[in-house]
Scaffold this active site. Structure first.
Site, PDB file in Angstrom:
ATOM      1  N   SER A   1       0.679  -1.130   0.281  1.00  9.75           N
ATOM      2  CA  SER A   1       0.236   0.519  -0.593  1.00  9.75           C
ATOM      3  C   SER A   1       0.306   1.299   0.181  1.00  9.75           C
ATOM      4  O   SER A   1       2.306   1.441   0.134  1.00  9.75           O
ATOM      5  CB  SER A   1      -0.725   0.045   1.327  1.00  9.75           C
ATOM      6  OG  SER A   1      -1.293   1.467   1.614  1.00  9.75           O
TER       7      SER A   1
ATOM      8  N   TYR B   1      -2.837  -1.144  10.302  1.00 14.54           N
ATOM      9  CA  TYR B   1      -2.728  -1.632   8.637  1.00 14.54           C
ATOM     10  C   TYR B   1      -1.431  -0.436   8.301  1.00 14.54           C
ATOM     11  O   TYR B   1      -1.046  -1.549   7.459  1.00 14.54           O
ATOM     12  CB  TYR B   1      -3.927  -0.598   8.387  1.00 14.54           C
ATOM     13  CG  TYR B   1      -4.561  -0.706   6.440  1.00 14.54           C
ATOM     14  CD1 TYR B   1      -4.700  -2.012   5.835  1.00 14.54           C
ATOM     15  CD2 TYR B   1      -3.338   0.304   6.388  1.00 14.54           C
ATOM     16  CE1 TYR B   1      -4.332  -2.374   4.258  1.00 14.54           C
ATOM     17  CE2 TYR B   1      -3.859  -0.200   4.750  1.00 14.54           C
ATOM     18  CZ  TYR B   1      -4.147  -1.279   4.264  1.00 14.54           C
ATOM     19  OH  TYR B   1      -4.047  -1.293   2.862  1.00 14.54           O
TER      20      TYR B   1
HETATM   21  P1  NAD Z   1     -11.507  -6.478  -0.567  1.00 13.88           P
HETATM   22  O1  NAD Z   1     -11.176  -6.610   0.845  1.00 13.88           O
HETATM   23  O2  NAD Z   1     -12.209  -5.998  -1.672  1.00 13.88           O
HETATM   24  O3  NAD Z   1     -10.114  -7.325  -1.170  1.00 13.88           O
HETATM   25  C1  NAD Z   1      -9.394  -7.979   0.305  1.00 13.88           C
HETATM   26  C2  NAD Z   1      -9.531  -9.438  -0.251  1.00 13.88           C
HETATM   27  O4  NAD Z   1      -9.345 -10.479   1.223  1.00 13.88           O
HETATM   28  C3  NAD Z   1     -10.908 -10.607   0.420  1.00 13.88           C
HETATM   29  O5  NAD Z   1     -11.997 -10.977  -0.829  1.00 13.88           O
HETATM   30  C4  NAD Z   1     -11.105 -10.964   1.392  1.00 13.88           C
HETATM   31  O6  NAD Z   1     -12.116 -11.853   1.331  1.00 13.88           O
HETATM   32  C5  NAD Z   1      -9.471 -11.426   1.914  1.00 13.88           C
HETATM   33  N1  NAD Z   1      -9.692 -12.181   3.233  1.00 13.88           N
HETATM   34  C6  NAD Z   1      -9.743 -10.865   4.079  1.00 13.88           C
HETATM   35  N2  NAD Z   1      -9.052 -11.425   5.332  1.00 13.88           N
HETATM   36  C7  NAD Z   1      -8.689 -12.834   4.071  1.00 13.88           C
HETATM   37  C8  NAD Z   1      -8.043 -14.173   4.678  1.00 13.88           C
HETATM   38  N3  NAD Z   1      -7.939 -14.531   6.777  1.00 13.88           N
HETATM   39  N4  NAD Z   1      -7.928 -15.296   4.548  1.00 13.88           N
HETATM   40  C9  NAD Z   1      -8.045 -14.832   2.884  1.00 13.88           C
HETATM   41  N5  NAD Z   1      -8.644 -13.453   2.560  1.00 13.88           N
HETATM   42  C10 NAD Z   1      -9.027 -13.050   3.042  1.00 13.88           C
HETATM   43  O7  NAD Z   1     -10.144  -4.879  -0.599  1.00 13.88           O
HETATM   44  P2  NAD Z   1      -8.973  -5.123  -2.290  1.00 13.88           P
HETATM   45  O8  NAD Z   1      -9.044  -3.079  -1.953  1.00 13.88           O
HETATM   46  O9  NAD Z   1      -9.336  -5.692  -2.865  1.00 13.88           O
HETATM   47  O10 NAD Z   1      -7.831  -5.439  -0.972  1.00 13.88           O
HETATM   48  C11 NAD Z   1      -6.350  -6.195  -1.709  1.00 13.88           C
HETATM   49  C12 NAD Z   1      -4.951  -5.946  -1.011  1.00 13.88           C
HETATM   50  O11 NAD Z   1      -5.091  -4.163  -1.698  1.00 13.88           O
HETATM   51  C13 NAD Z   1      -5.375  -5.671   0.319  1.00 13.88           C
HETATM   52  O12 NAD Z   1      -4.362  -6.069   0.505  1.00 13.88           O
HETATM   53  C14 NAD Z   1      -5.370  -4.070   0.696  1.00 13.88           C
HETATM   54  O13 NAD Z   1      -4.952  -3.730   1.714  1.00 13.88           O
HETATM   55  C15 NAD Z   1      -4.824  -3.896  -0.770  1.00 13.88           C
HETATM   56  N6  NAD Z   1      -4.523  -2.402  -1.094  1.00 13.88           N
HETATM   57  C16 NAD Z   1      -6.266  -1.655  -1.252  1.00 13.88           C
HETATM   58  C17 NAD Z   1      -6.491  -0.288  -1.573  1.00 13.88           C
HETATM   59  C18 NAD Z   1      -7.427   0.461  -2.027  1.00 13.88           C
HETATM   60  O14 NAD Z   1      -7.891   1.390  -2.381  1.00 13.88           O
HETATM   61  N7  NAD Z   1      -8.275  -0.427  -2.314  1.00 13.88           N
HETATM   62  C19 NAD Z   1      -5.447   0.537  -1.922  1.00 13.88           C
HETATM   63  C20 NAD Z   1      -3.705   0.043  -1.149  1.00 13.88           C
HETATM   64  C21 NAD Z   1      -3.564  -0.919  -0.556  1.00 13.88           C
END
Ligand code: NAD
Length: 286
Positions: A171, A184
């Site tokens: 991130s 986080y």
């Molecule tokens: P999201 O909530 O759609 O995806 C996260 C996924 O992780 C979900 O499918 C959830 O079911 C899964 N998950 C959670 N706990 C879990 C576990 N114990 N075992 C297996 N799966 C698990 O959100 P996203 O935005 O797609 O996030 C994906 C990644 O991107 C994350 O690591 C998040 O920190 C990172 N991220 C997202 C953003 C953003 O702006 N959306 C920015 C920076 C980083």
């Protein structure tokens, strides 16, 4: 007079730019792939020719939708595998399921993650542990299983220049502090140093380890940051490029880092953030 090096250097391979074949024959595992960024990454890897394991924590129906989309639109193979990435036994069972189905692994995308936010003095130990367990320890557990297989199998030149590729979903908060989200931000800072240490340790085995640092991407994790006009306008003050990111922006970067186009890239975070890490507050002064 200086001597020329005696070792023979492997030729630099110029891989095909054809999206359909860039990952042809490779086997990928994407954690947290039933929604958001992970879902799009899984589909993009499938489009690029990989067979894909779609890991999910609880939502079997949406994981199966991703599987069907890969099979029907990409023509590659896909299976959904349930596992909590923070549970060692479940992670090991997931990799065994993958090896039975696909034989091996070439690409791991450590994507699963979550937020449990609170002001620091109100943050419970349970919130702290949950986020560190899933976001950081989960990446460690999955990377360890993948590396064991990469080392066992080694490089297969007809498949990839590398013995394996790991992409850690980090991130912008691996470098930008984030008040109210200490668990986080700490997990992402930890991913940064885990990624760099693994890259250093595993490069002699021709295993590449990199991270992607998404900025603000439109997914379920951050709905409150973009689903009203006011929230979106406030968000844009942090994004010099003046648009929110889409999961496809991250998926494109993942395909590149997984491919031999990135064969000389290891130990870096590729920020995909519309300039969020360019300190936009300093654009007009400072
Ligand atoms: P999201 O909530 O759609 O995806 C996260 C996924 O992780 C979900 O499918 C959830 O079911 C899964 N998950 C959670 N706990 C879990 C576990 N114990 N075992 C297996 N799966 C698990 O959100 P996203 O935005 O797609 O996030 C994906 C990644 O991107 C994350 O690591 C998040 O920190 C990172 N991220 C997202 C953003 C953003 O702006 N959306 C920015 C920076 C980083």
């Amino acid at each position: 007079m200086s001597q020329k090096p005696t070792e023979s250097f492997p030729p630099v391979i110029t891989p095909s730019l054809d999206q359909q074949v860039i990952l042809k024959g490779q086997k990928a595992l994407v954690t947290g792939a039933s929604s958001g960024i992970g879902k799009q990454v899984a589909i993009a890897l499938g489009h690029a020719g990989a067979d894909v394991v779609v890991n999910y924590a609880s939502d079997a129906a949406t994981a199966e939708e991703t599987v069907q989309e890969i099979k029907q639109r990409c023509g590659t193979n896909a299976i959904a595998v349930k596992a909590d990435v923070s549970d060692e036994e479940q992670v090991q069972a997931m990799f065994q399921t993958m090896f039975r189905a696909f034989g091996t692994i070439d690409i791991l995308v450590n994507n699963a993650g979550l937020q449990k936010d609170a002001p620091f003095d109100e943050m419970s130990l349970a919130y702290w542990r949950k986020v560190i367990d899933v976001n950081l320890t989960g990446q460690f557990l999955c990377a360890r299983e993948a590396v064991r297989e990469f080392k066992r199998r080694g490089v297969v030149q007809t498949v990839s220049c590398a013995a394996g590729k790991i992409i850690c979903m980090s991130s912008v908060h691996e470098v930008i502090p984030w008040a109210g989200h200490v668990n986080y931000a700490t997990s992402k800072g930890g991913i940064h140093m885990m990624m760099k240490t693994l890259a250093q340790e595993l490069a002699p085995d021709r295993i590449r380890v990199n991270a992607i640092g998404p900025g603000a991407i439109r997914t379920p994790i951050n709905t409150e940051a973009w689903d009203t006009a006011e929230a979106y306008a406030a968000l844009m003050t942090l994004v010099p490029y003046k648009r929110i990111g889409q999961p496809e922006d991250i998926a494109n970067a993942a395909v590149f880092l997984a491919s031999d186009l990135a064969d000389y890239i290891t130990g870096v975070t590729l920020f995909v953030d519309g300039g969020m890490t360019c300190y936009p507050g300093f654009a007009t002064g400072g």
